[in-house]
Design a protein around this motif. Structure first.
Motif, short mmCIF file in Angstrom:
data_model
loop_
_atom_site.label_atom_id
_atom_site.label_comp_id
_atom_site.label_asym_id
_atom_site.label_seq_id
_atom_site.Cartn_x
_atom_site.Cartn_y
_atom_site.Cartn_z
N PHE A 1 0.82 -1.21 0.00
CA PHE A 1 0.00 0.00 0.00
C PHE A 1 0.86 1.26 0.00
O PHE A 1 0.50 2.27 -0.63
N MET A 2 1.99 1.21 0.71
CA MET A 2 2.88 2.38 0.71
C MET A 2 3.45 2.61 -0.69
O MET A 2 3.49 3.75 -1.18
N SER B 1 2.09 1.68 -3.48
CA SER B 1 0.99 2.14 -4.33
C SER B 1 0.73 3.63 -4.13
O SER B 1 0.47 4.37 -5.09
N HIS B 2 0.82 4.07 -2.88
CA HIS B 2 0.61 5.49 -2.59
C HIS B 2 1.69 6.35 -3.27
O HIS B 2 1.38 7.35 -3.93
N TYR B 3 2.96 5.91 -3.11
CA TYR B 3 4.04 6.69 -3.71
C TYR B 3 3.98 6.64 -5.24
O TYR B 3 4.31 7.62 -5.92
N GLU C 1 1.38 9.13 -6.21
CA GLU C 1 1.91 10.50 -6.10
C GLU C 1 2.87 10.78 -7.24
O GLU C 1 2.87 11.89 -7.81
#
Length: 395
Positions: A256-257, A259-261, A264
């Motif tokens: 998930f981290m 995917s978030h980056y 962004e």
């Protein structure tokens, strides 16, 4: 889910005359906080016939009754003092017998069977594929479920096992006399069950609750060591399961981290693209990209890896204990759940070894081209000792 047992096979084998045996067994399974009888059967005849009728895939709690098993009750000896065997059988050499001791407040019951007789029977059970984890003598394991039996105030008798009770209804004495073949019903925990299933149920009951009750069993070193090894193996599996769950949790957080980056980063790239290209140039680039993707697809690009390369990677890393039945390549997906986005490979197969599946998952995750590996299904084949599994590889 980490209980040492899901199912247990309780077996009573009665030694009759002229090489004949009577066997009653019950498959007992855990249902929530209760133990229930899944299957019950009786067989009488030579030992070969008895062994052929027994299920093979369950741990076994065994009781021997009938010819060759002796029981002796000692009054006022239930305080745990030593030397009970010598007092009960003063002219018998203990080293030649398996001994079972049951101590109550003011009484003790000593049961014995010759090692040669028991070892011969245990060896044949082992050769037939049965794993015996506890050896009991006679019907005394029924004491462990005494409170679950109905109508015991005036004494209790089931298939030759005769129990006497005190005025307050407590267990007082035990004896055995060979019973004729027949069937009756007994109240067990408020339910009516076959009388010949009661002792097999009691044998399974005490093994299910081995860490809470004192087992009524003989001192058989081979069965005891097998039981200890089973518990240690079960504890190791529990630790591995916890480790896998923690690892999967960490991997999910990392996913998930990332995917978030990535999201962004995509936003930043889009802004940079707007600053460096006009709308017309963007349309030209999109058309060119679409054309290139079409050409790459015809060339077998498949996300940057050829099918031959992917199949070679899968085949070369597969442990020998795994048999693959299907390898299915999925088309690129840009929508849907995160673990299904991108290119995917779905693998189906079968194995008899869970550790081999886990090891392969770890090996696949080390591959540079692999983005994620997920175990979709792991299910036992009820007709054999094999398990079916499905993996989903994202890349």
């Amino acid at each position: 889910m980490f209980a040492p047992f899901d199912h247990l096979l309780g077996i009573e084998i009665v030694l009759l005359q002229q090489g004949q045996y009577r066997c009653s067994y019950a498959v007992v399974y855990r249902k929530g906080n209760a133990l229930e009888i899944l299957e019950h059967k009786e067989v009488e005849g030579p030992l070969v016939k008895v062994l052929e009728s027994l299920p093979r895939k369950y741990p076994v709690a065994l009781a021997l009754s009938g010819k060759g098993i002796l029981h002796k009750q000692l009054e006022g000896k239930g305080d745990g003092q030593s030397g009970l065997f010598k007092e009960a059988f003063p002219s018998v050499e203990k080293k030649e017998f398996y001994v079972q001791e049951l101590l109550q407040e003011k009484q003790a019951w000593i049961s014995i069977v010759r090692k040669s007789l028991a070892d011969d029977l245990l060896g044949k059970l082992k050769s037939a594929g049965l794993k015996v984890y506890a050896l009991s003598l006679g019907g005394l394991p029924l004491v462990g479920i005494w409170g679950m039996l109905g109508e015991t105030d005036a004494g209790f008798s089931v298939d030759g096992h005769v129990f006497s009770v005190a005025a307050d209804g407590s267990f007082l004495g035990y004896g055995y006399s060979e019973a004729q073949a027949g069937e009756s019903k007994v109240s067990l925990g408020g339910n009516s069950v076959a009388s010949r299933s009661v002792l097999p149920y009691a044998l399974a009951f005490q093994l299910f609750l081995h860490d809470r009750v004192e087992l009524v069993k003989a001192e058989n070193e081979e069965a005891d060591l097998a039981f200890v090894a089973f518990l240690e193996d079960s504890g190791l599996k529990k630790m591995i399961s916890v480790f896998i769950f923690v690892l999967l949790g960490l991997l999910l957080i990392s996913f998930f981290m990332l995917s978030h980056y990535n999201a962004e980063n995509a936003v930043l790239n889009e802004r940079a693209g707007h600053l460096t290209a006009t709308a017309d140039q963007g349309d030209v680039l999109k058309k060119e990209i679409a054309l290139q993707k079409t050409q790459l697809k015809k060339m077998g690009w498949n996300g940057g890896y050829s099918y031959a390369f992917l199949l070679n990677e899968i085949g070369s890393s597969r442990p020998r204990l795994l048999n693959l039945t299907q390898v299915q390549f999925g088309e690129e997906k840009k929508t849907g759940p995160l673990e299904q986005a991108g290119n995917t490979i779905k693998i189906s197969g079968e194995t008899a070894n869970l550790s081999a599946v886990n090891n392969w998952i770890f090996m696949l995750k080390e591959k540079k081209w692999v983005r994620s590996v997920k175990l979709l299904r792991y299910q036992q084949d009820m007709g054999s000792d094999s398990y079916f599994f499905n993996l989903l590889i994202g890349y």
